[in-house]
Design a protein around this motif. Structure first.
Motif, PDB file in Angstrom:
ATOM      1  N   ASP A 122       6.059 -33.943 -42.407  1.00 30.48           N
ATOM      2  CA  ASP A 122       5.699 -33.639 -41.021  1.00 30.48           C
ATOM      3  C   ASP A 122       4.211 -33.290 -41.013  1.00 30.48           C
ATOM      4  N   SER A 123       3.691 -32.928 -39.846  1.00 31.11           N
ATOM      5  CA  SER A 123       2.268 -32.617 -39.764  1.00 31.11           C
ATOM      6  C   SER A 123       1.960 -31.293 -40.469  1.00 31.11           C
ATOM      7  N   ILE A 124       0.687 -31.099 -40.775  1.00 27.30           N
ATOM      8  CA  ILE A 124       0.254 -29.827 -41.382  1.00 27.30           C
ATOM      9  C   ILE A 124       0.628 -28.669 -40.457  1.00 27.30           C
ATOM     10  N   ALA A 125       0.359 -28.839 -39.154  1.00 25.48           N
ATOM     11  CA  ALA A 125       0.642 -27.759 -38.194  1.00 25.48           C
ATOM     12  C   ALA A 125       2.125 -27.389 -38.214  1.00 25.48           C
ATOM     13  N   LEU A 130       6.471 -24.016 -38.886  1.00 23.59           N
ATOM     14  CA  LEU A 130       7.884 -24.360 -39.061  1.00 23.59           C
ATOM     15  C   LEU A 130       8.540 -24.620 -37.704  1.00 23.59           C
ATOM     16  N   ASN A 131       7.796 -25.310 -36.845  1.00 29.03           N
ATOM     17  CA  ASN A 131       8.266 -25.702 -35.514  1.00 29.03           C
ATOM     18  C   ASN A 131       8.626 -24.530 -34.616  1.00 29.03           C
ATOM     19  N   ASN A 132       8.035 -23.387 -34.900  1.00 29.35           N
ATOM     20  CA  ASN A 132       8.223 -22.232 -34.015  1.00 29.35           C
ATOM     21  C   ASN A 132       7.168 -22.308 -32.907  1.00 29.35           C
ATOM     22  N   ALA A 139      -3.653 -19.486 -33.575  1.00 33.02           N
ATOM     23  CA  ALA A 139      -3.210 -18.611 -34.661  1.00 33.02           C
ATOM     24  C   ALA A 139      -3.209 -19.366 -35.992  1.00 33.02           C
ATOM     25  N   ILE A 140      -2.817 -20.637 -35.932  1.00 35.64           N
ATOM     26  CA  ILE A 140      -2.786 -21.458 -37.145  1.00 35.64           C
ATOM     27  C   ILE A 140      -4.199 -21.652 -37.693  1.00 35.64           C
ATOM     28  N   ILE A 141      -5.126 -21.963 -36.782  1.00 41.79           N
ATOM     29  CA  ILE A 141      -6.506 -22.211 -37.212  1.00 41.79           C
ATOM     30  C   ILE A 141      -7.119 -20.929 -37.786  1.00 41.79           C
ATOM     31  N   ARG A 183       1.253 -20.472 -43.895  1.00 42.93           N
ATOM     32  CA  ARG A 183       2.615 -20.370 -43.351  1.00 42.93           C
ATOM     33  C   ARG A 183       3.069 -18.912 -43.372  1.00 42.93           C
ATOM     34  N   ALA A 184       2.760 -18.219 -44.442  1.00 39.46           N
ATOM     35  CA  ALA A 184       3.152 -16.811 -44.547  1.00 39.46           C
ATOM     36  C   ALA A 184       2.331 -15.949 -43.586  1.00 39.46           C
ATOM     37  N   LEU A 185       1.030 -16.222 -43.495  1.00 38.22           N
ATOM     38  CA  LEU A 185       0.136 -15.371 -42.704  1.00 38.22           C
ATOM     39  C   LEU A 185       0.381 -15.472 -41.199  1.00 38.22           C
ATOM     40  N   VAL A 186       0.721 -16.662 -40.683  1.00 40.66           N
ATOM     41  CA  VAL A 186       0.884 -16.792 -39.231  1.00 40.66           C
ATOM     42  C   VAL A 186       2.068 -15.972 -38.720  1.00 40.66           C
ATOM     43  N   TYR A 187       2.984 -15.615 -39.603  1.00 40.38           N
ATOM     44  CA  TYR A 187       4.097 -14.772 -39.176  1.00 40.38           C
ATOM     45  C   TYR A 187       3.718 -13.294 -39.211  1.00 40.38           C
TER      46      TYR A 187
END
Ligand SMILES: Nc1ncnc2c1ncn2[C@@H]1O[C@H](COP(=O)(O)OP(=O)(O)OP(=O)(O)O)[C@@H](O)[C@H]1O
Ligand SMILES: [Mg+2]
Length: 193
Positions: A122-125, A130-132, A139-141, A183-187
């Protein structure tokens, strides 16, 4: 190959849940105080992997566990997430036994970046959020910038929309691990392992 794959799936479906899931504790806030008290742990019988381990990490502190291969670092992480149960001793989160927490709550509180990173095709984003839908592109950037991965992502065709192949075949191991950090940090986890 398909038959073998199906067999493995049925084995998983047939597995008895061995981790007791009776805890109900779900506090509104977690300080992040972690204490191992005289922890003994073995995967099999009395083949001790951890022998009488004690340590205390206070909120805001960072602890590094350094040791030879096979010393028990990953096992310590597995225990904290309750992927395995300890044999003796106690593990406390904010002074409360981790067995008293609701299992999903406990695991959602602790973000873990493991050695072996799984990336979806799937895409990097989407691999990051995780499709949330609650996790914004901003936030991702921001998280990508914080871990120093923004440059390499921006160089990929399509940047955050770049499609990674399963198991990250098109990314280097280090790049895949950076995605896992984001992935860990955005949560915005209270505890990062
Ligand atoms: N699922 C398992 N079942 C049985 N034994 C295991 C299992 N996982 C690890 N072990 C054993 O437990 C010991 C500790 O392994 P662990 O993975 O915690 O080491 P580590 O410190 O993370 O090593 P590395 O630096 O190589 O990642 C090793 O002797 C290993 O063989
Ligand atoms: Mg390890």
């Amino acid at each position: 190959m398909g038959m073998l794959g199906a067999e493995r799936i049925f084995n998983v479906l047939d597995t008895d849940e061995r981790t007791e899931n009776k805890g109900t504790h779900k506090p509104a806030q977690i300080q992040g105080d972690i204490q191992f008290k005289n922890v003994w742990f073995a995967y099999n019988d009395e083949n001790w992997v951890l022998k009488d381990i004690s340590f205390h990490v206070k909120p805001g502190e960072t602890l590094a566990l350094v040791g030879a291969t096979g010393a028990g670092k990953s096992s310590t992480i597995n225990i904290l997430n309750r992927f395995y149960e300890i044999n003796k001793g106690q593990v406390l989160l904010d002074g409360i036994d981790i067995r008293d927490y609701e299992l999903n709550y406990l695991r959602a509180t602790i973000a873990t970046v493991l050695q072996d990173v799984f990336l979806f095709s799937d895409s990097i984003a989407n691999n990051i959020n995780l499709n949330n839908p609650k996790i914004s592109r901003e936030a991702i950037i921001k998280a990508a910038e914080d871990v120093g991965a923004l440059d390499f992502i921006n160089r990929l065709p399509g940047a955050f929309d770049y499609d990674v192949m399963e198991r990250g075949a098109t990314l280097s191991a280090g790049q895949a691990q950076l995605i896992s950090f984001i992935r860990a940090l955005v949560y915005n986890p209270q505890i990062l392992v």
